[in-house]
Design a protein around this motif. Structure first.
Motif, PDB file in Angstrom:
ATOM      1  N   GLU A 211       1.412   7.328  14.085  1.00  0.00           N
ATOM      2  CA  GLU A 211       0.941   7.620  12.729  1.00  0.00           C
ATOM      3  C   GLU A 211       1.851   8.600  11.985  1.00  0.00           C
ATOM      4  O   GLU A 211       1.861   8.645  10.763  1.00  0.00           O
ATOM      5  CB  GLU A 211      -0.479   8.189  12.784  1.00  0.00           C
ATOM      6  N   LEU A 266       6.440   6.563   9.611  1.00  0.00           N
ATOM      7  CA  LEU A 266       5.250   5.816   9.234  1.00  0.00           C
ATOM      8  C   LEU A 266       4.765   4.934  10.375  1.00  0.00           C
ATOM      9  O   LEU A 266       5.558   4.500  11.216  1.00  0.00           O
ATOM     10  CB  LEU A 266       5.557   4.902   8.034  1.00  0.00           C
ATOM     11  N   ILE A 270       0.100  -0.262  10.148  1.00  0.00           N
ATOM     12  CA  ILE A 270      -0.796  -0.206   8.992  1.00  0.00           C
ATOM     13  C   ILE A 270      -0.219  -1.093   7.884  1.00  0.00           C
ATOM     14  O   ILE A 270       0.918  -0.885   7.452  1.00  0.00           O
ATOM     15  CB  ILE A 270      -0.945   1.236   8.478  1.00  0.00           C
ATOM     16  N   CYS A 273       2.172   0.117   4.736  1.00  0.00           N
ATOM     17  CA  CYS A 273       2.350   1.565   4.926  1.00  0.00           C
ATOM     18  C   CYS A 273       3.498   2.108   4.081  1.00  0.00           C
ATOM     19  O   CYS A 273       3.446   3.244   3.591  1.00  0.00           O
ATOM     20  CB  CYS A 273       2.583   1.874   6.400  1.00  0.00           C
ATOM     21  N   GLU A 277       3.021   5.204   1.449  1.00  0.00           N
ATOM     22  CA  GLU A 277       3.729   6.478   1.634  1.00  0.00           C
ATOM     23  C   GLU A 277       4.584   6.824   0.420  1.00  0.00           C
ATOM     24  O   GLU A 277       4.632   7.976  -0.023  1.00  0.00           O
ATOM     25  CB  GLU A 277       4.608   6.415   2.882  1.00  0.00           C
TER      26      GLU A 277
END
Length: 304
Positions: A211, A266, A270, A273, A277
């Motif tokens: 993450e 990142l 996801i 992502c 971001e």
């Protein structure tokens, strides 16, 4: 029903407005995306990543993709009747493995080109051998010979600049040559960092299977949204950072010290992502900043 529908449209408008200052700031700026991990294996995630990068290109950014392919290489090495071997996290690459790695990475590379082209953006896939992009020397793992694994000694970004100038999206696989024109496999993280430094990228984004950077890896609430390199060094010195994150964070610091403005770590698992971001105030991963960089999100770095 109409009110709920209007609220939904207003939320979409708010998202677009939130993205506006980032689009303005990074318009015509170079962004290097290191693409690897699970996001390369899962077909749906792969589509999302390529859509994200294509969108960055269409709103005025200058993205460059540097991709790995370690899992795919291991699969084909096993299919060939060989056993993948690693020393200190580095693949042992004999002559046969090097041949497989180059073929597999080339196949992955052209597959990504095809996906980008399907979305209406012109892409060109190259390796570090093209135009003398990546010069290497033999790399050792704590003094142990691990075969045809290269350590980058020089980057000649002319071919990248030529492609960007002609409005192509460069997609690069991490294969290089030494002074004797021998082929070497290169760690994709190292290649992405070296290329980002050479082109003075505004951003370097790592798509990983984590993450981001945690103050405490056991506490999922301790994710750090923005981290200056001085604080990053302190976390490493105090033993908070370990495993595969340690070399990645060292790469981030080195990239920033050599002209890259921001580095993002990142979770590529996801969906979208990269867009979350880059285009939202808080983002979802960790942004590593140079000491002179302005912050986007006012999270207290010293918290915890």
């Amino acid at each position: 029903m109409e009110i709920n529908g209007m609220e939904e449209w207003l939320k979409k408008a708010e998202v677009l407005i939130e993205a506006l200052p980032y689009i303005q700031r990074f318009n015509r700026k170079i962004i290097v995306v290191k693409y690897g991990g699970s996001a390369m294996v899962d077909s749906e995630l792969k589509k999302n990543v390529i859509k994200d990068v294509t969108l960055l290109k269409l709103v005025g950014f200058k993205p460059i993709i540097v991709h790995g392919g370690g899992k795919e290489i291991s699969k084909w090495v096993s299919k060939s009747g060989m056993q993948p071997r690693f020393v200190n996290g580095l693949r042992v690459t004999d002559e046969d493995t090097m041949e497989i790695a180059e073929m597999v990475l080339g196949r992955v590379n052209k597959g990504l080109v095809q996906m980008v082209e399907q979305l209406g953006v012109s892409a060109v896939g190259i390796s570090g051998k093209d135009g003398g992009l990546l010069k290497v020397k033999k790399k050792y793992a704590n003094g142990e010979d691990i075969g045809f694994v290269g350590e980058i000694t020089e980057v000649n970004p002319k071919v990248i600049y030529d492609l960007l100038e002609r409005d192509f999206l460069p997609i690069i696989c991490p294969i290089g040559m030494d002074e004797e024109f021998q082929t070497y496999n290169i760690n994709a993280d190292d290649a992405a960092c070296a290329i980002a430094r050479a082109v003075k990228a505004e951003k370097l984004a790592f798509l990983t299977d984590v993450e981001g950077v945690y103050k405490d890896p056991e506490d999922k609430n301790s994710l750090i949204s923005e981290l200056r390199i001085q604080k990053a060094r302190k976390l490493m010195e105090e033993g908070y950072i370990g495993g595969g994150m340690l070399p990645k964070l060292n790469n981030c610091i080195e990239a920033i010290e050599n002209g890259v403005s921001r580095v993002h770590i990142l979770d590529g698992r996801i969906p979208h992502c990269l867009l979350l971001e880059i285009f939202t105030n808080k983002g979802i991963g960790t942004a590593i900043l140079g000491e002179g960089e302005n912050r986007f999100y006012n999270e207290e770095e010293e918290k915890g």
